[in-house]
Write a protein that holds these residues in place. Structure first.
Motif, PDB file in Angstrom:
ATOM      1  N   MET A  20       0.847  -1.170   0.000  1.00 15.44           N
ATOM      2  CA  MET A  20       0.000   0.000   0.000  1.00 15.44           C
ATOM      3  C   MET A  20       0.892   1.232   0.000  1.00 15.44           C
ATOM      4  SD  MET A  20      -3.445   0.583   2.156  1.00 15.44           S
ATOM      5  CE  MET A  20      -4.085  -0.821   1.278  1.00 15.44           C
ATOM      6  N   SER A  21       0.453   2.257  -0.670  1.00 11.15           N
ATOM      7  CA  SER A  21       1.271   3.443  -0.869  1.00 11.15           C
ATOM      8  C   SER A  21       1.486   4.210   0.435  1.00 11.15           C
ATOM      9  CB  SER A  21       0.609   4.365  -1.892  1.00 11.15           C
ATOM     10  OG  SER A  21      -0.540   4.957  -1.320  1.00 11.15           O
ATOM     11  N   LEU A  22       2.555   4.987   0.443  1.00 13.52           N
ATOM     12  CA  LEU A  22       2.851   5.827   1.597  1.00 13.52           C
ATOM     13  C   LEU A  22       1.711   6.804   1.851  1.00 13.52           C
ATOM     14  CD1 LEU A  22       4.679   6.880   3.828  1.00 13.52           C
ATOM     15  CD2 LEU A  22       5.845   8.279   2.120  1.00 13.52           C
ATOM     16  N   GLN A  23       1.082   7.296   0.789  1.00 15.71           N
ATOM     17  CA  GLN A  23      -0.012   8.259   0.955  1.00 15.71           C
ATOM     18  C   GLN A  23      -1.161   7.660   1.776  1.00 15.71           C
ATOM     19  OE1 GLN A  23       1.381   7.615  -2.143  1.00 15.71           O
ATOM     20  NE2 GLN A  23       2.660   9.443  -2.145  1.00 15.71           N
ATOM     21  N   LYS A  24      -1.465   6.391   1.555  1.00 23.47           N
ATOM     22  CA  LYS A  24      -2.519   5.723   2.327  1.00 23.47           C
ATOM     23  C   LYS A  24      -2.125   5.654   3.803  1.00 23.47           C
ATOM     24  CE  LYS A  24      -6.214   3.059   2.739  1.00 23.47           C
ATOM     25  NZ  LYS A  24      -7.559   3.482   2.474  1.00 23.47           N
ATOM     26  N   TRP A  25      -0.880   5.287   4.078  1.00 25.46           N
ATOM     27  CA  TRP A  25      -0.380   5.230   5.449  1.00 25.46           C
ATOM     28  C   TRP A  25      -0.433   6.620   6.077  1.00 25.46           C
ATOM     29  CZ3 TRP A  25       2.144   1.107   8.274  1.00 25.46           C
ATOM     30  CH2 TRP A  25       2.123  -0.131   7.614  1.00 25.46           C
TER      31      TRP A  25
END
Length: 161
Positions: free
Chosen positions: A1-6
């Motif tokens: 999962m992308s850093l943006q989601k985190w």
């Protein structure tokens, strides 16, 4: 999962941290059990899925190690979290790369909720009283492929200790 989601999910969980700014980033240089300087460390195992970039084989593992390091800068009223997600490699390909784990949103949420609790205890000296144990979603009791686990190869996997 992308850093943006985190980042989005962490922002939602950390919004109650005394109004201070906290950021999260990925950092593959983190060494478990050896936090840098004045940083605190929190280690969590979680379920994730993997996809081989060579043959497209997919697999799941309930023993994916995630190491968080966090540091609060009192003067700046801000904090930083670094996260290392340990990878795995395909067991059917001879020469394969370590693949990044793909965590579902609910498991990321559980990890981040527990991380924020640790931050509140360590950085703000709060007594949270929360002793509820979380069981990862999609829990699997299958065999652990130590020869394909990055954390095992580095001697830091909970299965090898």
């Amino acid at each position: 999962m992308s850093l943006q989601k985190w980042e989005r999910m962490f922002e939602q969980k950390a919004v109650k941290l005394h109004g201070h700014n906290w950021t999260i980033m990925f950092d593959d240089s983190i060494v478990p059990h050896k936090p840098a300087g004045e940083w605190f460390q929190y280690i969590r195992g979680a379920f994730a899925k993997f996809r081989c970039s060579a043959c497209n084989r997919t697999w799941g593992s309930s023993r994916v190690l995630v190491v968080f390091e966090f540091h609060y800068q009192r003067g700046a009223k801000s904090g930083t979290v670094k996260a290392r997600r340990f990878r795995q490699e395909c067991k059917t390909c001879e020469e394969t790369e370590m693949e990044e784990p793909q965590f579902d949103s609910e498991n990321i949420g559980v990890m981040l909720e527990k991380l924020v609790e640790k931050i509140r205890i360590r950085c703000y000296k709060e007594k949270t009283g929360n002793r509820k144990r979380f069981r990862p979603l999609d829990w699997s009791e299958g065999p652990h492929e130590s020869s394909h686990c990055e954390a095992c190869k580095k001697g830091v996997c909970r299965e090898t200790n």
